[in-house]
Design a protein around this motif. Structure first.
Motif, short mmCIF file in Angstrom:
data_model
loop_
_atom_site.label_atom_id
_atom_site.label_comp_id
_atom_site.label_asym_id
_atom_site.label_seq_id
_atom_site.Cartn_x
_atom_site.Cartn_y
_atom_site.Cartn_z
N SER A 135 -7.77 -0.40 -6.01
CA SER A 135 -8.21 0.81 -6.70
C SER A 135 -9.46 1.40 -6.06
O SER A 135 -9.59 2.62 -5.92
CB SER A 135 -8.46 0.52 -8.19
OG SER A 135 -9.42 -0.52 -8.34
N TYR B 85 -10.27 1.00 -2.92
CA TYR B 85 -9.82 1.51 -1.61
C TYR B 85 -9.25 2.92 -1.74
O TYR B 85 -9.57 3.81 -0.95
CB TYR B 85 -8.75 0.57 -1.04
CG TYR B 85 -8.05 1.12 0.18
CD1 TYR B 85 -8.59 0.94 1.44
CD2 TYR B 85 -6.85 1.82 0.05
CE1 TYR B 85 -7.95 1.45 2.55
CE2 TYR B 85 -6.22 2.33 1.16
CZ TYR B 85 -6.77 2.15 2.41
OH TYR B 85 -6.14 2.66 3.51
N LEU B 86 -8.41 3.14 -2.74
CA LEU B 86 -7.79 4.44 -2.93
C LEU B 86 -8.82 5.53 -3.23
O LEU B 86 -8.62 6.69 -2.89
CB LEU B 86 -6.75 4.37 -4.05
CG LEU B 86 -5.52 3.50 -3.73
CD1 LEU B 86 -4.62 3.39 -4.95
CD2 LEU B 86 -4.75 4.06 -2.54
N ARG C 86 0.44 4.02 -2.85
CA ARG C 86 -0.07 5.34 -2.49
C ARG C 86 1.00 6.41 -2.52
O ARG C 86 0.76 7.53 -2.97
CB ARG C 86 -0.70 5.29 -1.09
CG ARG C 86 -1.93 4.41 -1.00
CD ARG C 86 -2.50 4.43 0.40
NE ARG C 86 -2.90 5.78 0.77
CZ ARG C 86 -3.11 6.17 2.02
NH1 ARG C 86 -2.93 5.33 3.00
NH2 ARG C 86 -3.49 7.39 2.29
N LEU D 59 0.82 -1.21 0.00
CA LEU D 59 0.00 0.00 0.00
C LEU D 59 0.85 1.26 0.00
O LEU D 59 0.54 2.24 -0.67
CB LEU D 59 -0.92 0.00 1.22
CG LEU D 59 -2.36 -0.46 0.99
CD1 LEU D 59 -3.13 -0.45 2.30
CD2 LEU D 59 -3.06 0.40 -0.03
N GLN E 6 -5.21 5.12 5.50
CA GLN E 6 -5.23 3.66 5.65
C GLN E 6 -5.66 3.30 7.06
O GLN E 6 -5.03 3.73 8.02
CB GLN E 6 -3.84 3.09 5.41
CG GLN E 6 -3.75 1.60 5.66
CD GLN E 6 -2.32 1.12 5.56
OE1 GLN E 6 -1.45 1.82 5.10
NE2 GLN E 6 -2.08 -0.09 6.02
#
Length: 290
Positions: free
Chosen positions: A273, A275-276, A239, A235, A282
């Motif tokens: 994708s 999640y972002l 990110r 992650l 996070q």
């Protein structure tokens, strides 16, 4: 969470020239939140101004101006401000486990309870105030004064406030070292093809025994813990470093991007994708139900 879950194991490095680490914080209550974790060091949390909640070994504590809590080695704990927007100023003092063992070889057979001696409790509070003063107004010999204060605190705690652990609290001396070594090894080799046989062989246990012991100590299976370490790092790569999912999967130990996405969905309930798009921050992995 599973019963007995201690949270994340934390490695705390000592500051140069002092027997541990001292950190002075001043931030909002919500920013004081720490995930449930544990470490080998003896810790003191001293609230200078504000209100803080702490859970130490499963017991809730409210700490106000001038209060402090002693957190024993290997005790699971977490903290948070009582009011999200209310500022809290507090001092964290961590005594190096290695340093303590240098002078107190039998340390693992005791727990520290400062509440059994009110006079000592007050003396420790005054020393914590002295450390705070040196951090707020550093001078030529501040580090020396902090070191002296830490030595005095430790002397009071181990000579006046130690209590024999019960038989249930005692465990073979090598077991904490086994889990420490295992967690460190995973953190250092998660990007490789790491198997249960590899890690159990490294710590000198059979795969079956290590599997049971690891789950008992961490609340997670070896495979789940390994996958979560890999997810955390993947992650960050996606990110913060703009890495593609395929590259992040390969660089962080997943056999394929398909495997990465499958594990991600099992933990977060969505694809990377998705999640972002949904979240700016996070959520801590340790807060997600097993």
């Amino acid at each position: 969470m599973p019963s007995g879950y201690k949270g994340k194991y934390e490695i705390v490095t000592a500051d140069e020239d002092i027997p541990g680490r001292v950190v002075l914080y001043e931030k909002s209550g919500s920013e004081c939140f720490t995930e449930r974790h544990w470490h080998k060091n003896l810790e003191i949390d001293y609230v200078i101004r504000g209100r803080m909640w702490a859970n130490i070994g499963g017991q809730d504590r409210d700490l106000y101006d001038g209060d402090y809590a002693v957190i024993n080695s290997e005790t699971a704990h977490q903290t948070c401000g009582k009011v999200p927007d209310e500022p809290v100023k507090y001092l964290v003092v961590l005594f190096s486990y290695k340093f303590i063992k240098t002078y107190f070889d039998d340390y693992d057979r005791y727990t520290i309870d400062v509440n059994i001696n009110e006079q000592i409790r007050q003396r420790v509070r005054e020393l914590l105030k002295a450390i705070t003063f040196e951090l707020e107004s550093p001078g030529e010999f501040s580090k020396l004064r902090i070191t002296c204060a830490m030595h005095q605190i430790l002397m009071y705690l181990v000579t006046k406030c130690r209590v024999h652990k019960s038989a249930e609290e005692l465990m073979p001396a090598e077991e904490p070292e086994i889990i420490t070594r295992a967690l460190l090894y995973i953190r250092e080799h998660y990007m490789e093809k790491l198997s249960l046989e590899d890690i159990s062989g490294y710590v000198g246990l059979t795969p079956t025994y290590f599997s049971r012991y690891f789950k008992s100590a961490t609340g997670q299976t070896f495979k789940n813990y390994l996958n979560r370490v890999r997810l955390e790092n993947a992650l960050v790569d996606i990110r913060e470093n703009g890495m593609s999912e395929t590259r992040a999967a390969a660089d962080n130990g997943f056999p394929s991007v398909k495997s990465f996405i499958s594990v991600f969905k099992s933990v977060y309930g969505c694809t990377p994708s998705e999640y972002l798009k949904r979240y700016n921050e996070q959520p801590p992995l340790s807060m997600i139900q097993q």
